[in-house]
Design a protein around this motif. Structure first.
Motif, mmCIF file in Angstrom:
data_model
loop_
_atom_site.group_PDB
_atom_site.id
_atom_site.type_symbol
_atom_site.label_atom_id
_atom_site.label_comp_id
_atom_site.label_asym_id
_atom_site.label_seq_id
_atom_site.Cartn_x
_atom_site.Cartn_y
_atom_site.Cartn_z
ATOM 1 N N PHE A 70 0.826 -1.204 0.000
ATOM 2 C CA PHE A 70 0.000 0.000 0.000
ATOM 3 C C PHE A 70 0.866 1.262 0.000
ATOM 4 C CE2 PHE A 70 0.637 1.312 4.338
ATOM 5 C CZ PHE A 70 -0.104 2.461 4.568
ATOM 6 N N PHE A 71 2.172 1.126 0.236
ATOM 7 C CA PHE A 71 3.071 2.277 0.125
ATOM 8 C C PHE A 71 2.952 2.930 -1.246
ATOM 9 C CE2 PHE A 71 7.091 3.525 -1.903
ATOM 10 C CZ PHE A 71 7.344 4.696 -1.207
ATOM 11 N N TRP A 72 2.801 2.129 -2.307
ATOM 12 C CA TRP A 72 2.806 2.675 -3.665
ATOM 13 C C TRP A 72 1.565 3.503 -3.964
ATOM 14 C CZ3 TRP A 72 7.282 2.880 -5.773
ATOM 15 C CH2 TRP A 72 8.249 1.925 -5.418
ATOM 16 N N THR A 73 0.525 3.386 -3.144
ATOM 17 C CA THR A 73 -0.641 4.235 -3.355
ATOM 18 C C THR A 73 -0.330 5.697 -3.007
ATOM 19 O OG1 THR A 73 -1.534 3.881 -1.103
ATOM 20 C CG2 THR A 73 -2.172 2.307 -2.815
ATOM 21 N N TRP A 74 0.696 5.929 -2.182
ATOM 22 C CA TRP A 74 1.020 7.291 -1.766
ATOM 23 C C TRP A 74 1.619 8.116 -2.901
ATOM 24 C CZ3 TRP A 74 -0.320 9.127 3.080
ATOM 25 C CH2 TRP A 74 -0.869 8.159 3.932
ATOM 26 N N PRO A 75 2.687 7.664 -3.564
ATOM 27 C CA PRO A 75 3.172 8.452 -4.703
ATOM 28 C C PRO A 75 2.155 8.531 -5.833
ATOM 29 C CG PRO A 75 4.402 6.384 -4.505
ATOM 30 C CD PRO A 75 3.592 6.527 -3.266
ATOM 31 N N ALA A 76 1.329 7.486 -5.995
ATOM 32 C CA ALA A 76 0.320 7.515 -7.062
ATOM 33 C C ALA A 76 -0.720 8.605 -6.798
ATOM 34 C CB ALA A 76 -0.360 6.150 -7.177
ATOM 35 N N VAL A 77 -1.213 8.679 -5.563
ATOM 36 C CA VAL A 77 -2.189 9.711 -5.209
ATOM 37 C C VAL A 77 -1.553 11.100 -5.269
ATOM 38 C CG1 VAL A 77 -3.613 10.620 -3.321
ATOM 39 C CG2 VAL A 77 -3.660 8.174 -3.864
ATOM 40 N N LEU A 78 -0.289 11.207 -4.871
ATOM 41 C CA LEU A 78 0.401 12.497 -4.929
ATOM 42 C C LEU A 78 0.441 13.022 -6.363
ATOM 43 C CD1 LEU A 78 2.084 14.817 -3.830
ATOM 44 C CD2 LEU A 78 4.112 13.336 -3.955
ATOM 45 N N VAL A 79 0.766 12.165 -7.310
ATOM 46 C CA VAL A 79 0.807 12.596 -8.718
ATOM 47 C C VAL A 79 -0.582 13.048 -9.174
ATOM 48 C CG1 VAL A 79 1.163 11.808 -11.085
ATOM 49 C CG2 VAL A 79 2.794 11.161 -9.306
ATOM 50 N N GLY A 80 -1.610 12.265 -8.827
ATOM 51 C CA GLY A 80 -2.964 12.631 -9.226
ATOM 52 C C GLY A 80 -3.400 13.958 -8.635
ATOM 53 N N GLN A 81 -3.103 14.165 -7.362
ATOM 54 C CA GLN A 81 -3.502 15.414 -6.724
ATOM 55 C C GLN A 81 -2.681 16.607 -7.218
ATOM 56 O OE1 GLN A 81 -6.416 15.047 -5.850
ATOM 57 N NE2 GLN A 81 -6.475 15.358 -3.637
ATOM 58 N N LEU A 82 -1.460 16.366 -7.626
ATOM 59 C CA LEU A 82 -0.658 17.453 -8.198
ATOM 60 C C LEU A 82 -1.277 17.964 -9.494
ATOM 61 C CD1 LEU A 82 3.081 16.443 -7.607
ATOM 62 C CD2 LEU A 82 1.938 18.549 -6.855
ATOM 63 N N LEU A 83 -1.893 17.083 -10.249
ATOM 64 C CA LEU A 83 -2.600 17.510 -11.460
ATOM 65 C C LEU A 83 -3.728 18.471 -11.104
ATOM 66 C CD1 LEU A 83 -2.883 14.018 -13.216
ATOM 67 C CD2 LEU A 83 -1.297 15.852 -13.815
ATOM 68 N N VAL A 84 -4.477 18.110 -10.050
ATOM 69 C CA VAL A 84 -5.574 18.972 -9.607
ATOM 70 C C VAL A 84 -5.026 20.283 -9.049
ATOM 71 C CG1 VAL A 84 -7.541 19.150 -8.029
ATOM 72 C CG2 VAL A 84 -6.993 16.946 -9.084
ATOM 73 N N ALA A 85 -3.968 20.188 -8.229
ATOM 74 C CA ALA A 85 -3.399 21.382 -7.600
ATOM 75 C C ALA A 85 -2.857 22.363 -8.635
ATOM 76 C CB ALA A 85 -2.290 20.979 -6.629
ATOM 77 N N ALA A 86 -2.299 21.847 -9.724
ATOM 78 C CA ALA A 86 -1.788 22.731 -10.776
ATOM 79 C C ALA A 86 -2.922 23.539 -11.400
ATOM 80 C CB ALA A 86 -1.067 21.912 -11.839
ATOM 81 N N CYS A 87 -4.073 22.894 -11.592
ATOM 82 C CA CYS A 87 -5.240 23.614 -12.117
ATOM 83 C C CYS A 87 -5.715 24.661 -11.116
ATOM 84 C CB CYS A 87 -6.362 22.624 -12.419
ATOM 85 S SG CYS A 87 -6.004 21.456 -13.747
ATOM 86 N N PHE A 88 -5.719 24.290 -9.834
ATOM 87 C CA PHE A 88 -6.166 25.224 -8.800
ATOM 88 C C PHE A 88 -5.208 26.407 -8.680
ATOM 89 C CE2 PHE A 88 -9.010 22.349 -5.939
ATOM 90 C CZ PHE A 88 -9.803 22.086 -7.032
ATOM 91 N N ALA A 89 -3.928 26.160 -8.894
ATOM 92 C CA ALA A 89 -2.946 27.245 -8.806
ATOM 93 C C ALA A 89 -3.244 28.309 -9.867
ATOM 94 C CB ALA A 89 -1.535 26.695 -8.968
ATOM 95 N N GLU A 90 -3.616 27.869 -11.059
ATOM 96 C CA GLU A 90 -3.979 28.831 -12.106
ATOM 97 C C GLU A 90 -5.177 29.686 -11.683
ATOM 98 O OE1 GLU A 90 -2.950 27.330 -16.491
ATOM 99 O OE2 GLU A 90 -4.466 26.103 -15.503
#
Length: 518
Positions: A70-90
């Motif tokens: 389940f460790f690998w779910t952490w970097p996977a979720v981080l990448v997904g949320q970074l996509l959302v955060a980049a949109c929010f930053a704009e």
């Protein structure tokens, strides 16, 4: 609507007056006190995420389903949320307004759709406040047995543990509500000190656990369940990496928000995501055993006290308790700003009361009391059944992921029509922009958000009702969303002639943003 300053509000320094003028361009006058700098803005996002709070709270759950993998779910979720955060930053650069998700969605789509996004978001935030307060149960009884005032079983999944979690959580909500009623400088100071202590504590825990590791990282590719188990195990990471939009939520209290908020949204998520992943990995490598069942029940508290000794382990757990307190404070603050933002648009019941800001403290008192009271009421569910702990935790993530998708979806449509404006920030530099990467990043962000929403809300009996007999907990998340939307629809039906959310009074178009160019 007039943008002139209300009586009793003192003009601030020149930079603050310029920020207030930018806010006036959206039709709002400066009522909240603008006193937050870059680190305070970062702290707002980081403390909502709160690595120590959420990792300690959900590590045992994630491990019990996913095992070491389940460790690998952490970097996977981080990448997904970074996509959302980049949109929010704009969007934070173009719309530095309290009630971020509500304001952004309204301007990207229309006032009605934006209202539902804000409604779902604020209810989700209230549930997150309750879920964060419950985290004290996985920390304080391990520090001192006297904190277990109900029964003897400390596990939050037991009847005793769930009831005790509610007691500790309600006490915490009384404290955070009191702090949130003070001047926002006090709230910000508490937040900054807490975040600094949390980061220092988390780094120290990671270093010490790596120093006591007895395994190699190869254990993360062995053991654990299959794909279905990992999807459930991802709940832990999904719960950790939400709330980064709080830096945008505090924009009306931040100096130079067009320049500051986009960067702190991204930096808070990256810092929290990397630190959380390292903490999970360090715990897996240092745990006395991966098979004795303790990781799936006692989680990180067990690893700390067994590997670092009772005294040091308890000291570090006290730092975790501080992180839980600051996280609850920050999430409650974010929820109050959302209520305030919607209320001043006449978009909520009792709007005049909820929109009132104290000229002395710069704080909206009524939203603070409402969030505290409703969150405490949710905690009472833990007296009914221990399954409520997981139902509350998962529901808040579902609500926030759904609200996030109600921003990234309309944003994608705007991009495809070429309507996302450009402009400059307070320093004259171009506003944060994804440029030619905007469409693919936005599309992936939307797909990720919708997929995770379905994954989190899926009514798995083995997860939400393992003992059987509580079907309503198995379906708690879908039912909560359905009831929330239905109540919102009913209120809008009764109040549609009033407020700025009526169809006859659409939200301003994106190109109307001050400082932006079509």
């Amino acid at each position: 609507m007039t943008a002139t300053a209300p009586s009793g509000v003192r003009p601030g320094p020149p930079d603050d007056r310029a920020d207030a003028a930018g806010l006036a361009g959206f039709g709002y006058h400066q009522e909240l006190h603008r006193s937050l700098g870059r680190y305070a803005s970062f702290a707002a996002g980081f403390s909502f995420i709160s690595v120590l709070t959420t990792v300690f709270q959900f590590f045992a759950f994630g491990y019990s389903f996913g095992g070491p993998r389940f460790f690998w779910t952490w970097p996977a979720v981080l990448v997904g949320q970074l996509l959302v955060a980049a949109c929010f930053a704009e969007l934070a650069a173009r719309y530095p307004i309290s009630g971020a998700v509500y304001q952004w969605s309204s301007r990207l789509s229309n006032a009605v759709f934006g209202w539902y996004a804000g409604w779902i978001m604020v209810l989700g935030q209230i549930v997150v406040v309750a879920a964060a307060a419950l985290a004290l149960q996985v920390v304080l009884p391990a520090v001192w047995s006297g904190f277990q005032v109900v029964g003897t079983d400390t596990s939050p999944l037991s009847s005793d543990g769930a009831a005790n979690a509610a007691v500790l959580g309600i006490v915490l909500l009384v404290v955070t509500t009191a702090v949130n009623l003070l001047d926002n400088k006090v709230m910000s100071a508490v937040n900054r000190v807490g975040v600094t202590a949390e980061i220092a504590g988390a780094v120290l825990i990671v270093v010490l656990l790596f120093a006591h590791s007895g395994r190699t990282p190869a254990v993360t590719v062995h053991g654990g369940g299959g794909t279905s188990a990992l999807l459930v195990g991802s709940f832990a990471a999904a719960y950790v990496m939400i709330g980064f939009d709080s830096a945008g939520e505090m924009s009306e209290e931040t100096r130079h928000p067009r320049r500051v908020a986009p960067r702190t949204i991204l930096s808070a998520l990256v810092a929290a995501g990397v630190l959380a992943s390292l903490l999970v990995l360090a715990a897996l490598l240092a745990a006395p055993s991966l098979t004795d069942g303790r990781l799936g029940t006692d989680g990180l508290s067990y690893v700390l006290t067994s590997r670092l000794g009772g005294t040091l382990g308890r000291v570090l757990l006290c730092d975790v308790a501080l992180a839980v307190t600051v996280a609850t404070l920050a999430i409650q603050t974010s929820a109050t700003r959302m209520l305030f933002s919607m209320a001043r648009d006449g978009a909520l019941p009792f709007a005049p009361v909820l929109a009132r800001v104290s000229p002395r403290t710069g704080q909206p008192a009524a939203p603070t009391l409402v969030v505290g009271a409703l969150s405490a009421a949710l905690l009472l569910l833990s007296f009914a059944s221990p399954e409520a702990w997981l139902a509350i935790g998962t529901t808040c993530i579902v609500m926030l992921y759904l609200a996030y998708s109600m921003v990234t979806g309309p944003l994608l449509l705007r991009r495809l029509r070429g309507e996302l404006p450009s402009g400059t920030d307070e320093s004259g530099a171009p506003l944060f922009s994804l440029g030619r990467w905007g469409v693919p990043v936005n599309l992936l962000a939307l797909l990720y958000g919708l997929t995770m929403t379905v994954n989190l809300a899926w009514p798995r009996a083995a997860v939400y009702d393992p003992s059987g007999g509580h079907w309503y907990f198995q379906w708690f998340s879908p039912l909560f969303v359905l009831v929330s939307v239905s109540l919102g629809f009913l209120w809008r039906l009764l109040a549609s002639p009033h407020g700025r959310t009526a169809e006859a009074d659409p939200a301003p178009a994106l190109a109307d943003a001050p400082g932006a160019e079509a």
